[in-house]
Design an enzyme around this catalytic site. Structure first.
Site, PDB file in Angstrom:
ATOM      1  N   GLY A   1     -37.239  -6.022 -70.270  1.00 19.00           N
ATOM      2  CA  GLY A   1     -37.324  -4.643 -69.802  1.00 19.00           C
ATOM      3  C   GLY A   1     -38.074  -3.743 -70.773  1.00 19.00           C
ATOM      4  O   GLY A   1     -38.844  -2.874 -70.371  1.00 19.00           O
ATOM      5  N   THR A   2     -37.854  -3.955 -72.060  1.00 20.31           N
ATOM      6  CA  THR A   2     -38.515  -3.117 -73.066  1.00 20.31           C
ATOM      7  C   THR A   2     -40.031  -3.247 -72.949  1.00 20.31           C
ATOM      8  O   THR A   2     -40.763  -2.251 -72.959  1.00 20.31           O
ATOM      9  CB  THR A   2     -38.047  -3.528 -74.485  1.00 20.31           C
TER      10      THR A   2
ATOM     11  N   ASN B   1     -28.471   3.820 -68.380  1.00 15.85           N
ATOM     12  CA  ASN B   1     -27.768   2.686 -68.987  1.00 15.85           C
ATOM     13  C   ASN B   1     -26.498   3.088 -69.708  1.00 15.85           C
ATOM     14  O   ASN B   1     -25.618   2.268 -69.909  1.00 15.85           O
ATOM     15  CB  ASN B   1     -28.703   1.940 -69.947  1.00 15.85           C
TER      16      ASN B   1
ATOM     17  N   GLN C   1     -31.263  -0.956 -64.945  1.00 13.06           N
ATOM     18  CA  GLN C   1     -29.845  -0.879 -64.554  1.00 13.06           C
ATOM     19  C   GLN C   1     -29.709  -0.592 -63.059  1.00 13.06           C
ATOM     20  O   GLN C   1     -28.819  -1.136 -62.401  1.00 13.06           O
ATOM     21  CB  GLN C   1     -29.125   0.217 -65.351  1.00 13.06           C
TER      22      GLN C   1
ATOM     23  N   ALA D   1     -34.215  -9.361 -66.403  1.00 10.71           N
ATOM     24  CA  ALA D   1     -33.393 -10.383 -65.732  1.00 10.71           C
ATOM     25  C   ALA D   1     -31.968 -10.466 -66.271  1.00 10.71           C
ATOM     26  O   ALA D   1     -31.023 -10.724 -65.514  1.00 10.71           O
ATOM     27  CB  ALA D   1     -34.085 -11.742 -65.870  1.00 10.71           C
ATOM     28  N   HIS D   2     -31.795 -10.242 -67.566  1.00  2.98           N
ATOM     29  CA  HIS D   2     -30.479 -10.531 -68.153  1.00  2.98           C
ATOM     30  C   HIS D   2     -29.405  -9.522 -67.754  1.00  2.98           C
ATOM     31  O   HIS D   2     -28.228  -9.722 -68.051  1.00  2.98           O
ATOM     32  CB  HIS D   2     -30.571 -10.664 -69.677  1.00  2.98           C
TER      33      HIS D   2
ATOM     34  N   THR E   1     -49.289 -17.413 -72.826  1.00  2.73           N
ATOM     35  CA  THR E   1     -48.762 -18.473 -71.965  1.00  2.73           C
ATOM     36  C   THR E   1     -47.414 -18.041 -71.405  1.00  2.73           C
ATOM     37  O   THR E   1     -46.559 -17.556 -72.139  1.00  2.73           O
ATOM     38  CB  THR E   1     -48.625 -19.786 -72.768  1.00  2.73           C
TER      39      THR E   1
ATOM     40  N   CYS F   1     -28.726  -1.855 -78.091  1.00  2.00           N
ATOM     41  CA  CYS F   1     -29.660  -1.858 -79.216  1.00  2.00           C
ATOM     42  C   CYS F   1     -29.261  -0.822 -80.259  1.00  2.00           C
ATOM     43  O   CYS F   1     -29.679  -0.887 -81.392  1.00  2.00           O
ATOM     44  CB  CYS F   1     -31.072  -1.588 -78.720  1.00  2.00           C
TER      45      CYS F   1
HETATM   46  C1  LIG Z   1     -32.309   1.208 -68.706  1.00  2.00           C
HETATM   47  C2  LIG Z   1     -32.804   0.133 -69.623  1.00  2.00           C
HETATM   48  N1  LIG Z   1     -34.107   0.022 -69.853  1.00  2.00           N
HETATM   49  C3  LIG Z   1     -34.610  -0.929 -70.640  1.00  2.00           C
HETATM   50  C4  LIG Z   1     -33.795  -1.841 -71.272  1.00  2.00           C
HETATM   51  C5  LIG Z   1     -34.394  -2.880 -72.159  1.00  2.00           C
HETATM   52  O1  LIG Z   1     -34.391  -4.134 -71.539  1.00  2.00           O
HETATM   53  P1  LIG Z   1     -34.462  -5.472 -72.412  1.00  2.00           P
HETATM   54  O2  LIG Z   1     -33.123  -5.642 -73.039  1.00  2.00           O
HETATM   55  O3  LIG Z   1     -34.742  -6.558 -71.407  1.00  2.00           O
HETATM   56  O4  LIG Z   1     -35.565  -5.324 -73.368  1.00  2.00           O
HETATM   57  C6  LIG Z   1     -32.412  -1.766 -71.079  1.00  2.00           C
HETATM   58  C7  LIG Z   1     -31.489  -2.687 -71.787  1.00  2.00           C
HETATM   59  O5  LIG Z   1     -30.674  -2.285 -72.573  1.00  2.00           O
HETATM   60  C8  LIG Z   1     -31.906  -0.753 -70.219  1.00  2.00           C
HETATM   61  O6  LIG Z   1     -30.596  -0.629 -70.002  1.00  2.00           O
END
Ligand SMILES: Cc1ncc(COP(=O)(O)O)c(C=O)c1O
Length: 377
Positions: free
Chosen positions: A69-70, A148, A178, A199-200, A236, A324
């Site tokens: 996601g980041t 989140n 989310q 995905a996680h 890749t 994080c």
């Molecule tokens: C709203 C939101 N955006 C982005 C992220 C980042 O995703 P990832 O953990 O896959 O980098 C998160 C995860 O904490 C999230 O909750």
């Protein structure tokens, strides 16, 4: 063990495990190669892309697989701000995930115009206020779907309409990392040009995500190299992870109704039990539109860090801010933007439910939290 931190990460769904099993021995080629071994990997990757696209009502060419996601958020924000075709200004909100907010700040420091809109006490943006920041120099607007930390669902659809009325050529991005967990996503119904998933958060593997990019949206790649993903993201592919992600998306869609009913029931019984047992407890944004899986609470007089340690020792996993940030002694920027004082923010915790939450866990967990709060008080 009560696992109440699905918003940080969810366990893998069995369907994702199963879809990834052939990668242990049978599928190992580089999907960009030209021979039969590569073609097996390429076919698996493209099947995953087709499936993910179909589930979002997108075209497969509009799906860019990322490392989570980041990365998807970074690509959307920086990729728009630095696209040659756009003027590069950014409009976003102070309650966004750091992946969006820090990307936007980076662009601001690099000379792009950055506007942060106001939020109300629930953390909600006002679509008209967002639109009032959109100018001819704005390249991208980024407003998340579900928060989140608090679980608040932003009015993305109305905001897209308002922003495009101000400037039809602006790109609209939503971080649905989310929001997608609790709600089916149709990119046309939302009206967005870009959308991030990880995905996680819904039972897929960690370290894989995607960015939906509407055809024709200007985007500068972040990662240059061999030109994979139509030049939008070189490197890749992690084919196994992409396949696991698509399988988890399909499983989530199959499970939507049960998921919504179950997590809403567990969340609601968690909150009603907690409010009966813990005097003074406050549920953040309780009257605002909220995702079904999240409960954000403030327990006056109790430091969240201290309670979390006790809960951990008693077998319950929850968190104080986004994963994080946990461990760092900073106050949540989301709660600060909502007008909470640092002292109030330090009394807040997030409890989040997910696909594997068993029936009855909401009330049982609330009783455990109440017991620990009483001991602390
Ligand atoms: C709203 C939101 N955006 C982005 C992220 C980042 O995703 P990832 O953990 O896959 O980098 C998160 C995860 O904490 C999230 O909750």
């Amino acid at each position: 063990m009560f696992y109440l931190d699905h918003a940080a990460s969810s366990p893998l769904r069995p369907e994702a495990w199963e879809a990834m099993a052939p990668f242990r021995e049978e599928i190992y080629g580089n999907p960009s190669g030209g021979h039969a071994v590569s073609r097996r990997a390429k076919n698996a990757l493209e099947d995953a892309r087709d499936l993910a696209a179909a589930l979002l009502n997108a075209d497969p060419l509009e799906i860019v697989f990322t490392g989570g996601g980041t990365e998807a958020d970074n690509l959307a924000v920086k990729g728009s701000a630095f696209a040659a075709e756009t003027p590069g200004g950014i409009v976003t909100a102070p309650v966004e995930h750091d992946a969006v907010l820090q990307s936007a700040r980076f662009c601001g420091e690099a000379g792009r115009r950055l506007s942060l809109v106001k939020v109300d006490r629930d953390g909600l943006i006002d679509p008209d206020e967002v639109a009032s920041h959109v100018a001819s120099r704005t390249g991208v607007v980024s407003i998340m779907m579900g928060n989140n930390e608090t679980g608040v669902r932003q009015p993305v659809e109305e905001t897209v309409r308002a922003a495009k009325a101000s400037n039809p050529s602006v790109s609209f991005h939503t971080d649905a990392v989310q929001g997608y967990v609790s709600e089916r996503v149709d990119v046309d119904a939302l009206g967005v040009d870009m959308l991030s998933l990880a995905a996680h958060k819904f039972g897929g593997p960690k370290g894989v995500g995607l960015l939906y990019v509407r055809s024709g949206t200007p985007l500068q790649p972040l990662i240059h190299g061999g030109g994979q993903e139509l030049g939008r993201r070189s490197g890749t592919h992690n084919v196994m992870a992409a396949v696991g992600m698509a399988a988890a998306m399909a499983a989530l869609e199959e499970d939507r109704d049960r998921f919504r009913a179950r997590t809403a029931a567990e969340r609601d019984s968690f909150e009603s039990t907690l409010s009966a047992l813990v005097p003074g407890v406050v549920f953040t944004a309780a009257e605002a539109p909220r995702m079904v899986q999240t409960s954000h609470v403030r327990i006056p007089g109790v430091l969240n860090e201290v309670l979390l340690v006790r809960l951990d020792a008693a077998g319950a996993a929850a968190s104080a801010a986004s994963a994080c940030q946990s461990g760092a002694a900073t106050v949540s920027h989301v709660l600060e933007a909502m007008g909470m004082t640092p002292a109030e923010a330090r009394e807040c915790l997030r409890f989040s439910f997910g696909w594997s939450t068993p029936a009855g866990e909401g009330a049982a967990a609330a009783r455990l939290v109440a017991r620990e709060v009483e001991a602390l008080r």
